[in-house]
Design a protein around this motif. Structure first.
Motif, PDB file in Angstrom:
ATOM      1  N   GLN A   1     -24.570   0.385  25.908  1.00 46.41           N
ATOM      2  CA  GLN A   1     -25.976   0.170  25.588  1.00 46.41           C
ATOM      3  C   GLN A   1     -26.223  -1.287  25.190  1.00 46.41           C
ATOM      4  N   GLU A   2     -25.326  -1.862  24.385  1.00 42.92           N
ATOM      5  CA  GLU A   2     -25.464  -3.268  24.000  1.00 42.92           C
ATOM      6  C   GLU A   2     -25.373  -4.169  25.222  1.00 42.92           C
ATOM      7  N   ALA A   3     -24.392  -3.903  26.072  1.00 41.82           N
ATOM      8  CA  ALA A   3     -24.197  -4.738  27.263  1.00 41.82           C
ATOM      9  C   ALA A   3     -25.386  -4.650  28.201  1.00 41.82           C
ATOM     10  N   SER A   4     -25.970  -3.469  28.315  1.00 38.13           N
ATOM     11  CA  SER A   4     -27.083  -3.294  29.256  1.00 38.13           C
ATOM     12  C   SER A   4     -28.355  -4.007  28.803  1.00 38.13           C
ATOM     13  N   GLN A   5     -28.441  -4.357  27.530  1.00 33.81           N
ATOM     14  CA  GLN A   5     -29.620  -5.069  27.029  1.00 33.81           C
ATOM     15  C   GLN A   5     -29.618  -6.544  27.424  1.00 33.81           C
ATOM     16  N   HIS A   6     -28.502  -7.035  27.900  1.00 29.53           N
ATOM     17  CA  HIS A   6     -28.377  -8.432  28.320  1.00 29.53           C
ATOM     18  C   HIS A   6     -28.457  -8.464  29.843  1.00 29.53           C
ATOM     19  N   ASN A   7     -29.673  -8.353  30.374  1.00 30.85           N
ATOM     20  CA  ASN A   7     -29.840  -8.142  31.808  1.00 30.85           C
ATOM     21  C   ASN A   7     -30.841  -9.098  32.465  1.00 30.85           C
ATOM     22  N   THR A   8     -30.939 -10.297  31.905  1.00 32.54           N
ATOM     23  CA  THR A   8     -31.831 -11.298  32.496  1.00 32.54           C
ATOM     24  C   THR A   8     -31.010 -12.481  32.989  1.00 32.54           C
TER      25      THR A   8
ATOM     26  N   ASP B   1     -29.641 -14.373  30.108  1.00 27.94           N
ATOM     27  CA  ASP B   1     -28.767 -13.607  29.217  1.00 27.94           C
ATOM     28  C   ASP B   1     -28.197 -12.434  30.013  1.00 27.94           C
ATOM     29  N   CYS B   2     -27.108 -12.681  30.723  1.00 28.51           N
ATOM     30  CA  CYS B   2     -26.569 -11.706  31.676  1.00 28.51           C
ATOM     31  C   CYS B   2     -25.133 -11.323  31.350  1.00 28.51           C
ATOM     32  N   TRP B   3     -24.939 -10.039  30.981  1.00 23.07           N
ATOM     33  CA  TRP B   3     -23.612  -9.519  30.723  1.00 23.07           C
ATOM     34  C   TRP B   3     -23.284  -8.466  31.768  1.00 23.07           C
ATOM     35  N   VAL B   4     -22.026  -8.400  32.161  1.00 19.86           N
ATOM     36  CA  VAL B   4     -21.565  -7.330  33.048  1.00 19.86           C
ATOM     37  C   VAL B   4     -20.292  -6.730  32.462  1.00 19.86           C
ATOM     38  N   VAL B   5     -20.024  -5.486  32.822  1.00 23.32           N
ATOM     39  CA  VAL B   5     -18.822  -4.790  32.371  1.00 23.32           C
ATOM     40  C   VAL B   5     -17.955  -4.517  33.593  1.00 23.32           C
ATOM     41  N   ILE B   6     -16.712  -5.013  33.544  1.00 27.12           N
ATOM     42  CA  ILE B   6     -15.765  -4.817  34.644  1.00 27.12           C
ATOM     43  C   ILE B   6     -14.415  -4.467  34.039  1.00 27.12           C
ATOM     44  N   ASP B   7     -13.844  -3.377  34.503  1.00 32.24           N
ATOM     45  CA  ASP B   7     -12.535  -2.918  34.018  1.00 32.24           C
ATOM     46  C   ASP B   7     -12.459  -2.840  32.496  1.00 32.24           C
ATOM     47  N   GLY B   8     -13.518  -2.359  31.871  1.00 33.99           N
ATOM     48  CA  GLY B   8     -13.512  -2.175  30.427  1.00 33.99           C
ATOM     49  C   GLY B   8     -13.688  -3.430  29.610  1.00 33.99           C
TER      50      GLY B   8
ATOM     51  N   TYR C   1     -18.333  -9.323  30.077  1.00 34.06           N
ATOM     52  CA  TYR C   1     -18.393 -10.731  30.469  1.00 34.06           C
ATOM     53  C   TYR C   1     -19.818 -11.245  30.342  1.00 34.06           C
ATOM     54  N   ASP C   2     -19.965 -12.437  29.765  1.00 36.30           N
ATOM     55  CA  ASP C   2     -21.255 -13.113  29.697  1.00 36.30           C
ATOM     56  C   ASP C   2     -21.296 -14.128  30.835  1.00 36.30           C
ATOM     57  N   LEU C   3     -22.036 -13.773  31.890  1.00 38.13           N
ATOM     58  CA  LEU C   3     -22.096 -14.625  33.078  1.00 38.13           C
ATOM     59  C   LEU C   3     -23.367 -15.475  33.140  1.00 38.13           C
TER      60      LEU C   3
ATOM     61  N   ASP D   1     -27.281 -15.114  42.309  1.00 38.10           N
ATOM     62  CA  ASP D   1     -27.469 -14.466  41.012  1.00 38.10           C
ATOM     63  C   ASP D   1     -27.983 -13.039  41.145  1.00 38.10           C
ATOM     64  N   ASP D   2     -28.677 -12.715  42.243  1.00 37.30           N
ATOM     65  CA  ASP D   2     -29.216 -11.367  42.418  1.00 37.30           C
ATOM     66  C   ASP D   2     -28.114 -10.313  42.433  1.00 37.30           C
ATOM     67  N   VAL D   3     -27.004 -10.643  43.066  1.00 35.05           N
ATOM     68  CA  VAL D   3     -25.878  -9.708  43.152  1.00 35.05           C
ATOM     69  C   VAL D   3     -25.362  -9.362  41.761  1.00 35.05           C
ATOM     70  N   VAL D   4     -25.282 -10.348  40.907  1.00 35.12           N
ATOM     71  CA  VAL D   4     -24.777 -10.135  39.558  1.00 35.12           C
ATOM     72  C   VAL D   4     -25.826  -9.412  38.710  1.00 35.12           C
ATOM     73  N   LEU D   5     -27.069  -9.796  38.831  1.00 33.26           N
ATOM     74  CA  LEU D   5     -28.124  -9.176  38.029  1.00 33.26           C
ATOM     75  C   LEU D   5     -28.266  -7.682  38.335  1.00 33.26           C
ATOM     76  N   VAL D   6     -28.011  -7.284  39.560  1.00 34.84           N
ATOM     77  CA  VAL D   6     -28.075  -5.871  39.923  1.00 34.84           C
ATOM     78  C   VAL D   6     -26.973  -5.084  39.214  1.00 34.84           C
ATOM     79  N   ALA D   7     -25.879  -5.740  38.896  1.00 36.68           N
ATOM     80  CA  ALA D   7     -24.723  -5.075  38.296  1.00 36.68           C
ATOM     81  C   ALA D   7     -24.827  -4.943  36.777  1.00 36.68           C
ATOM     82  N   THR D   8     -25.845  -5.505  36.162  1.00 35.97           N
ATOM     83  CA  THR D   8     -25.962  -5.403  34.702  1.00 35.97           C
ATOM     84  C   THR D   8     -26.406  -4.002  34.317  1.00 35.97           C
TER      85      THR D   8
END
Length: 135
Positions: free
Chosen positions: A11-18, A21-28, A31-33, A44-51
């Motif tokens: 839930q915390e990670a999903s709030q960083h979706n702009t 301020d873009c975070w993604v979760v990979i293999d547990g 990451y702040d990208l 950037d669209d590819v990464v933003l879709v993954a947030t």
């Protein structure tokens, strides 16, 4: 001395979706990208879709190189807290509210049973009259 790893919930990670301020979760790992979005070869669209979700499968499906995986480590800010549920549980209603609701529903059913019964009765009478008239 071991370094302390910051734990984040999904839930915390999903709030960083702009883009700023873009975070993604990979293999547990989280990451702040944010600072890397403009440099990402796929855009950037590819990464933003993954947030807001676990992007492990998306990351693996893209076929990232070993150098990309090494670079990714520099953006790691913590790990996913697996002890908390991925989707927060919602309280639908209390047992008292459920009991009150079911009681109201039963009262309505008892009160208005005559309408469907009358429709069925009228249908049967009309059916018999139609059959009688045909003979």
């Amino acid at each position: 001395m071991p370094t302390l790893t910051k734990l984040y919930t999904m839930q915390e990670a999903s709030q960083h979706n702009t883009k700023d301020d873009c975070w993604v979760v990979i293999d547990g790992k989280v990451y702040d990208l944010s600072s890397y979005l403009d440099e990402h070869p796929g855009g950037d669209d590819v990464v933003l879709v993954a947030t807001g979700k676990d992007a492990t499968d998306d990351f693996e499906d893209a076929g990232h190189s070993e150098s990309a995986k090494e670079l990714m480590q520099s953006f790691c800010i913590g790990e996913l807290d697996t002890s908390s549920p991925i989707i927060p549980e919602l309280e639908i209603s209390s047992k008292k509210e459920a009991t009150e609701y079911s009681q109201k529903l039963m009262d309505l059913t008892k009160q208005y049973w005559t309408v469907p019964a009358a429709i069925v009765g009228i249908s049967v009478v009309v059916g018999f009259l139609y059959m009688y008239k045909k003979k």
